[in-house]
Write an enzyme that holds these catalytic residues in place. Sequence first.
Site, short mmCIF file in Angstrom:
data_model
loop_
_atom_site.label_atom_id
_atom_site.label_comp_id
_atom_site.label_asym_id
_atom_site.label_seq_id
_atom_site.Cartn_x
_atom_site.Cartn_y
_atom_site.Cartn_z
N SER A 148 0.85 -1.19 0.00
CA SER A 148 0.00 0.00 0.00
C SER A 148 0.88 1.23 0.00
CB SER A 148 -0.90 0.02 1.25
OG SER A 148 -1.54 1.27 1.38
N TYR A 185 -1.65 -0.16 10.64
CA TYR A 185 -1.75 -0.58 9.24
C TYR A 185 -0.50 -0.16 8.47
CZ TYR A 185 -3.58 -0.95 4.47
OH TYR A 185 -3.76 -1.27 3.15
#
Length: 237
Positions: free
Chosen positions: A132, A146
């Site tokens: 990501s 995250y």
Amino acid sequence: MTDFHGKKALVLGGSRGIGAAIVRRFAGDGADVTFTYAGSKDAADALAVETGAKAARSDAADRAAVIGTVREAGPLDILVISAGTLALGNPLDLDPDAVDRMIDVNVRAPYHAAVEAARSMPDGSRIIVIGSVNGDRMPFAGGAAYALTKSAMQGMARGLARDFGDRNITVNVIQPGPTSTDMNPEDGPMSDFMHGFMAIKRHGRAEEIAGLAAYLAGPEAGFITGSLQTIDGGFGA
């Protein structure tokens, strides 16, 4: 289109979203594809019928299951690790068990899957991890855990690229920005907020991510390894 006839591919986390788009692309390009799913059996069954790929249930949080799945599917020419989970929130309130499971799925599973696959991969094979852009940039509160997992993928890929480089096995991370899936639809409540960070003010399409994965798995990308391939519409620019 890339020609993957004669190639065997495994997509970990392939029943929905980006993973499903990768399954469709690789199967459409001729690869013998197996993909895993955890809780989305109906979606997995439908995708298997659509593409001719094989679906296998496997929990990415279970190290033994991940290693066993990779071993059973191998030897592999292409491993794509798309399985991932997301836990957002104030770190003072976030459930520690949810954080630990996210680390299991997003960090431990890719590492163990890549290592197990490399044991039997032919020289010149490909390992691709779906990370990501939040591994590079976390522009809002609540995403520390995250982002930690996505940054960990970066170090893992750089290290494994060196470990496997003498066999011409490439290891790369694809870093999508906001991508329209059922978990993050383009018309969702966070869209305007996310588009505010972007140069191209739309969500990406799963097919665009799959196209980059196909390039990295193909013959023209044999000199690309240890890299972070960002595809985010300028989210991190």
